[in-house]
Every structure is written in C-alpha cells, then in structure tokens.
Enzyme design. Structure first.
Site, PDB file in Angstrom:
ATOM      1  N   HIS A  32      13.865   8.209  25.129  1.00 36.82           N
ATOM      2  CA  HIS A  32      14.000   8.840  23.818  1.00 36.82           C
ATOM      3  C   HIS A  32      15.376   9.481  23.709  1.00 36.82           C
ATOM      4  O   HIS A  32      15.588  10.600  24.171  1.00 36.82           O
ATOM      5  CB  HIS A  32      12.940   9.924  23.614  1.00 36.82           C
ATOM      6  CG  HIS A  32      11.559   9.378  23.472  1.00 36.82           C
ATOM      7  ND1 HIS A  32      10.975   9.112  22.257  1.00 36.82           N
ATOM      8  CD2 HIS A  32      10.658   9.021  24.399  1.00 36.82           C
ATOM      9  CE1 HIS A  32       9.769   8.618  22.455  1.00 36.82           C
ATOM     10  NE2 HIS A  32       9.550   8.556  23.751  1.00 36.82           N
TER      11      HIS A  32
ATOM     12  N   MET B 172       0.625   8.995  21.426  1.00 38.14           N
ATOM     13  CA  MET B 172       0.810  10.451  21.529  1.00 38.14           C
ATOM     14  C   MET B 172       1.789  10.994  20.490  1.00 38.14           C
ATOM     15  O   MET B 172       2.413  12.021  20.711  1.00 38.14           O
ATOM     16  CB  MET B 172       1.310  10.805  22.934  1.00 38.14           C
ATOM     17  CG  MET B 172       0.414  10.300  24.046  1.00 38.14           C
ATOM     18  SD  MET B 172       1.145  10.633  25.653  1.00 38.14           S
ATOM     19  CE  MET B 172       0.103   9.622  26.714  1.00 38.14           C
TER      20      MET B 172
HETATM   21  N1  HPA Z   1      -2.105   5.769  25.634  1.00 40.43           N
HETATM   22  C1  HPA Z   1      -1.454   6.745  24.987  1.00 40.43           C
HETATM   23  N2  HPA Z   1      -0.205   6.599  24.549  1.00 40.43           N
HETATM   24  C2  HPA Z   1       0.405   5.434  24.779  1.00 40.43           C
HETATM   25  C3  HPA Z   1      -0.224   4.382  25.444  1.00 40.43           C
HETATM   26  C4  HPA Z   1      -1.556   4.558  25.909  1.00 40.43           C
HETATM   27  O1  HPA Z   1      -2.171   3.674  26.522  1.00 40.43           O
HETATM   28  N3  HPA Z   1       0.669   3.346  25.501  1.00 40.43           N
HETATM   29  C5  HPA Z   1       1.790   3.778  24.872  1.00 40.43           C
HETATM   30  N4  HPA Z   1       1.631   5.036  24.429  1.00 40.43           N
END
Ligand code: HPA
Length: 288
Positions: A66, A219
């Site tokens: 990021h 997330m």
């Molecule tokens: N879970 C949560 N956030 C994520 C995932 C996942 O499997 N893959 C990419 N971001």
C-alpha cells in the site's frame, strides 16, 4: 469528534483547502486502489502527486503493498483523483481517519467513486483472479458499532440516516459489466463482507459468512463506501479475488502465506483491473 475537538468534517475541509491551494484540476471521479493494485497510478497522466504524509490530517499506510499518495490528474480525458494505497481499520486508525481521504476527494468535487480491493472468494464458483463487481455489502464492524458515520452529523455533508438500498450504483454496475464485455473480460457480481481483520478468518467464521450470503470477504472498502454514499457520491466497487477461502480446518500445522498470495495475484491481474477501470472511465466521460 477527534481528540482535538475538531469534527471529521472540519478535518476533511482543512485537507480540501490545502489541496485546492495546490492542484489545478477539479477531479470528478475518485478512485481507491486496493492491495497490489497501486499500479493504477501509472494510468493517470499529468499527475500531480501528494504523499499522504504531506496532506493535513491524512493517515499514512503502514502495510506492504500500500503506497501512500494522492494523485490528481487525467484518466481517459477525465479529471480524476486516485488514492495510491489506503489505510485500514486494523492498522489502528479510527473509522473517521480511515475514511478521511474519501471525504476529501468528495470535497474536491468527486461525484463518482470507484473503490477496488483484494478479497477472499467465498462463493464456490469464484476462481482466483476473478474480478467481482460489488452488488451489496455486509458491514460486520458496522453492525458491531464501528461506523464512520457515528458521532455528530454535519447536514452539509449528508443526512443523519443515509439510505443504502442502492449503495452500489446500478448504473455503474451495468457500465462495469458492459466495459468488461467490450474488453473480453469476465466479471462476477456479488456481496462483499467486511471484517475488521487483521487476522484472516477461521473456517467457522467463513462458513458463517457464506450462510448469510457473502460471496467475498475483505478488510476494507465498506467504510469508504459509507462516507461516499453519505455525501451523495455514486459508488462502483470492484473486488479482485486473490484467494479462495478455506471452509474446513486444515489437517496441517504449517501456516499459510496468504498476504503474499494476495499481493502476487494482485500483481498478476493488476493490468486487467487497470484496463477495466480505464474503459469504465472512458465510457463515463460523455456523461460527466
Ligand atoms: N480474507 C480477508 N481479507 C482478504 C482476504 C481474505 O481471505 N483475501 C484478501 N483480503
């Protein structure tokens, strides 16, 4: 309210004033580049770049993959501002801090926001590398009280109780599907569930999400969508499915390297996501 006593709206206004004094353009489309998708930055021409650390009140990302700069420039002839990297609730920022950049882009004039993210695929029909147009979301942190719209409301920004029955613009979703078709790309459509993270979910949690209709899990994104919708900004959400979630506990003690997988798939598919966004913005241009 923040520790200083300033409302999130006031802080956003100060950042807008700071940027207005420095940028020539008036962006109408805002873009948020998610994990591994920072390469979108290169699609912007005549870019004016502002490291987050220089912009008043901007949160600075602490996660690999990021970058942290706001870019104002031109994409397919449209004035855009683009967040090269975002910050997340799991980094320790408040929901108000996480969403400040989107409020700032709305304050600069953005009327449409394209948010991208990396997500785990829950829908068994999804494959790694698929692009999902977000049709709706499930805001688990929000349902538990972590909502960027919590606190005093500023009616100049938006209503106290925003409607989310069409949070993800049906027109923009249609446009995304048409754009993908024109490029020969297949896109999925589905429901994005936001979890707070930073841990990946347990198999039992993932089965819960599947039961309630989630197609993908991630997330991020949802807080940004809420402040955009609050400010009347139309939203298009795109998830890149970077991994398939594991719905039954593994019989193996070795940890998975999921974050690296997320970044690798991002790198592999970033070009298609970039092409899709350029096509969408190109088709949007005559309507702006
Ligand atoms: N879970 C949560 N956030 C994520 C995932 C996942 O499997 N893959 C990419 N971001």
């Amino acid at each position: 309210m923040c520790a200083s006593g300033a409302t999130p709206f006031r802080l956003a206004e100060e950042a807008v004033e700071w940027l207005r004094a420095r940028v020539r353009r008036r962006p109408v489309v805002a873009i948020v580049a998610g994990s591994g998708l920072g390469g979108l930055v290169h699609a912007v021409s005549e870019a004016e770049r502002f490291p987050y650390a220089d912009i008043p009140h901007f949160p600075v990302s602490t996660v690999a993959g990021h970058a942290g700069e706001l870019i104002v420039g031109s994409l397919a002839g449209v004035e855009v501002c683009l967040m090269g990297g975002r910050v997340h609730f799991y980094e320790g920022y408040t929901m108000h801090q996480v969403t400040l950049p989107v409020r700032v882009m709305a304050g600069l004039g953005a009327r449409i926001c394209i948010v991208t993210n990396a997500a785990g695929g829950i829908n068994p029909d999804f494959a790694v590398g698929d692009i999902m147009v977000i049709r709706d979301h499930i805001n688990l942190p929000g349902l538990a009280g972590h909502n960027p719209l919590r606190g005093p409301n500023d009616e100049r920004w938006g209503p106290r109780f925003p409607d989310l029955s069409n949070a993800y613009s049906p027109t923009l979703r249609r446009l995304a599907r048409q754009s993908a078709g024109a490029l020969g790309l297949t896109v999925r459509e589905g429901v994005y569930a936001m979890v707070a993270g930073p841990n990946y979910e347990t198999p039992a949690e993932l089965r819960l999400l599947r039961l309630v209709g989630a197609d993908a899990v991630g997330m991020s994104t949802v807080p940004e969508v809420l402040v955009a919708r609050h400010a009347g900004v139309r939203v298009l959400g795109l998830s890149l499915i970077t991994n398939k979630v594991i719905l039954e506990p593994r019989e193996d003690d070795a940890p998975l390297e999921l974050h690296q997988e997320v970044l690798d798939v991002g790198a592999r598919r970033a070009d298609d996501v970039r092409r899709l966004i350029v096509e969408i913005v190109t088709r949007l241009a005559p309507t702006l």
